[in-house]
Design a protein around this motif. Structure first.
Motif, PDB file in Angstrom:
ATOM      1  N   THR A  41       0.825  -1.206   0.000  1.00 48.13           N
ATOM      2  CA  THR A  41       0.000   0.000   0.000  1.00 48.13           C
ATOM      3  C   THR A  41       0.859   1.256   0.000  1.00 48.13           C
ATOM      4  OG1 THR A  41      -0.213  -0.091   2.413  1.00 48.13           O
ATOM      5  CG2 THR A  41      -2.002  -1.043   1.105  1.00 48.13           C
ATOM      6  N   CYS A  45      -0.451   2.721  -3.301  1.00 45.95           N
ATOM      7  CA  CYS A  45      -1.644   3.500  -2.975  1.00 45.95           C
ATOM      8  C   CYS A  45      -1.310   4.899  -2.485  1.00 45.95           C
ATOM      9  CB  CYS A  45      -2.487   2.765  -1.937  1.00 45.95           C
ATOM     10  SG  CYS A  45      -3.153   1.207  -2.557  1.00 45.95           S
ATOM     11  N   THR A  49       0.700   7.470   4.584  1.00 46.50           N
ATOM     12  CA  THR A  49       0.149   6.553   5.582  1.00 46.50           C
ATOM     13  C   THR A  49       0.737   5.154   5.429  1.00 46.50           C
ATOM     14  OG1 THR A  49      -1.752   6.189   4.146  1.00 46.50           O
ATOM     15  CG2 THR A  49      -2.010   7.798   5.919  1.00 46.50           C
ATOM     16  N   ALA A  53       2.241   2.618   8.323  1.00 40.64           N
ATOM     17  CA  ALA A  53       1.859   1.200   8.393  1.00 40.64           C
ATOM     18  C   ALA A  53       3.096   0.307   8.439  1.00 40.64           C
ATOM     19  CB  ALA A  53       0.986   0.834   7.197  1.00 40.64           C
ATOM     20  N   ARG A  78      -2.675  -1.308  14.743  1.00 44.49           N
ATOM     21  CA  ARG A  78      -2.351   0.008  14.186  1.00 44.49           C
ATOM     22  C   ARG A  78      -1.866  -0.128  12.740  1.00 44.49           C
ATOM     23  NH1 ARG A  78       2.385   3.967  15.202  1.00 44.49           N
ATOM     24  NH2 ARG A  78       1.377   5.945  14.804  1.00 44.49           N
ATOM     25  N   LEU A  81      -4.837  -0.786  10.551  1.00 43.86           N
ATOM     26  CA  LEU A  81      -5.614   0.436  10.349  1.00 43.86           C
ATOM     27  C   LEU A  81      -4.987   1.308   9.263  1.00 43.86           C
ATOM     28  CD1 LEU A  81      -7.847   2.476  11.248  1.00 43.86           C
ATOM     29  CD2 LEU A  81      -6.137   3.381  12.842  1.00 43.86           C
ATOM     30  N   PHE A  82      -3.670   1.489   9.321  1.00 41.88           N
ATOM     31  CA  PHE A  82      -3.025   2.349   8.331  1.00 41.88           C
ATOM     32  C   PHE A  82      -2.934   1.697   6.954  1.00 41.88           C
ATOM     33  CE2 PHE A  82      -1.849   4.868  12.017  1.00 41.88           C
ATOM     34  CZ  PHE A  82      -2.060   6.146  11.507  1.00 41.88           C
ATOM     35  N   ILE A  84      -5.395  -0.138   5.763  1.00 41.61           N
ATOM     36  CA  ILE A  84      -6.753   0.103   5.250  1.00 41.61           C
ATOM     37  C   ILE A  84      -6.912   1.558   4.826  1.00 41.61           C
ATOM     38  CG2 ILE A  84      -9.191   0.178   5.918  1.00 41.61           C
ATOM     39  CD1 ILE A  84      -8.598  -2.310   7.668  1.00 41.61           C
ATOM     40  N   ILE A  85      -6.392   2.486   5.630  1.00 43.00           N
ATOM     41  CA  ILE A  85      -6.482   3.910   5.285  1.00 43.00           C
ATOM     42  C   ILE A  85      -5.730   4.190   3.988  1.00 43.00           C
ATOM     43  CG2 ILE A  85      -5.724   6.225   5.980  1.00 43.00           C
ATOM     44  CD1 ILE A  85      -6.394   5.425   8.866  1.00 43.00           C
ATOM     45  N   SER A  86      -4.524   3.649   3.849  1.00 48.31           N
ATOM     46  CA  SER A  86      -3.734   3.855   2.633  1.00 48.31           C
ATOM     47  C   SER A  86      -4.450   3.301   1.416  1.00 48.31           C
ATOM     48  CB  SER A  86      -2.370   3.178   2.770  1.00 48.31           C
ATOM     49  OG  SER A  86      -1.629   3.747   3.800  1.00 48.31           O
ATOM     50  N   ALA A  88      -7.709   2.810   1.046  1.00 43.58           N
ATOM     51  CA  ALA A  88      -8.906   3.606   0.760  1.00 43.58           C
ATOM     52  C   ALA A  88      -8.543   4.921   0.077  1.00 43.58           C
ATOM     53  CB  ALA A  88      -9.678   3.874   2.050  1.00 43.58           C
ATOM     54  N   ILE A  89      -7.527   5.608   0.584  1.00 49.22           N
ATOM     55  CA  ILE A  89      -7.111   6.873  -0.030  1.00 49.22           C
ATOM     56  C   ILE A  89      -6.606   6.631  -1.445  1.00 49.22           C
ATOM     57  CG2 ILE A  89      -5.414   8.747   0.075  1.00 49.22           C
ATOM     58  CD1 ILE A  89      -5.677   8.633   3.127  1.00 49.22           C
TER      59      ILE A  89
END
Length: 110
Positions: A41, A45, A49, A53, A78, A81-82, A84-86, A88-89
């Protein structure tokens, strides 16, 4: 009262066992290693972020190898989470880029 005679064939030993406390070892399943998804990611991605990660996945691995299960679990969550955030962005940015490219008028007319 009648006496109980042992069966023919000689004396027999009677063994009485008592309950003994048993030792139970409880082990937690190892935390998932998020290093590969974090690297992917970060590269594919959204890198800001993604770096967080990667760092969290590294800290989770180090905590697990030193036996700190609680810290390994926190850092693994953690890292997830990062990741998934990466992801999604990255997907949102990719869709925005496609929409902008498709909807912009072409100015390269000869």
């Amino acid at each position: 009262m009648a006496q109980v005679q042992p069966p023919a064939g000689g004396p027999h030993n009677v063994v009485v066992t008592q309950p003994v406390p048993t030792t139970v070892v409880v082990s937690q399943p190892p935390q998932r290693n998020w290093m590969v998804p974090a690297i992917l990611t970060c590269l594919c991605c959204f890198w800001p972020t993604g770096i967080v990660a990667i760092y969290s996945a590294y800290r989770a691995k180090e905590a697990a190898s030193s036996g700190n299960v609680l810290e390994a679990e926190v850092q693994s969550k953690r890292a997830r989470l990062f990741v998934i955030i990466s992801l999604a962005i990255g997907v949102v940015l990719f869709v925005i880029i496609i929409i902008v490219r498709v909807s912009s008028p072409t100015t390269n007319q000869y």
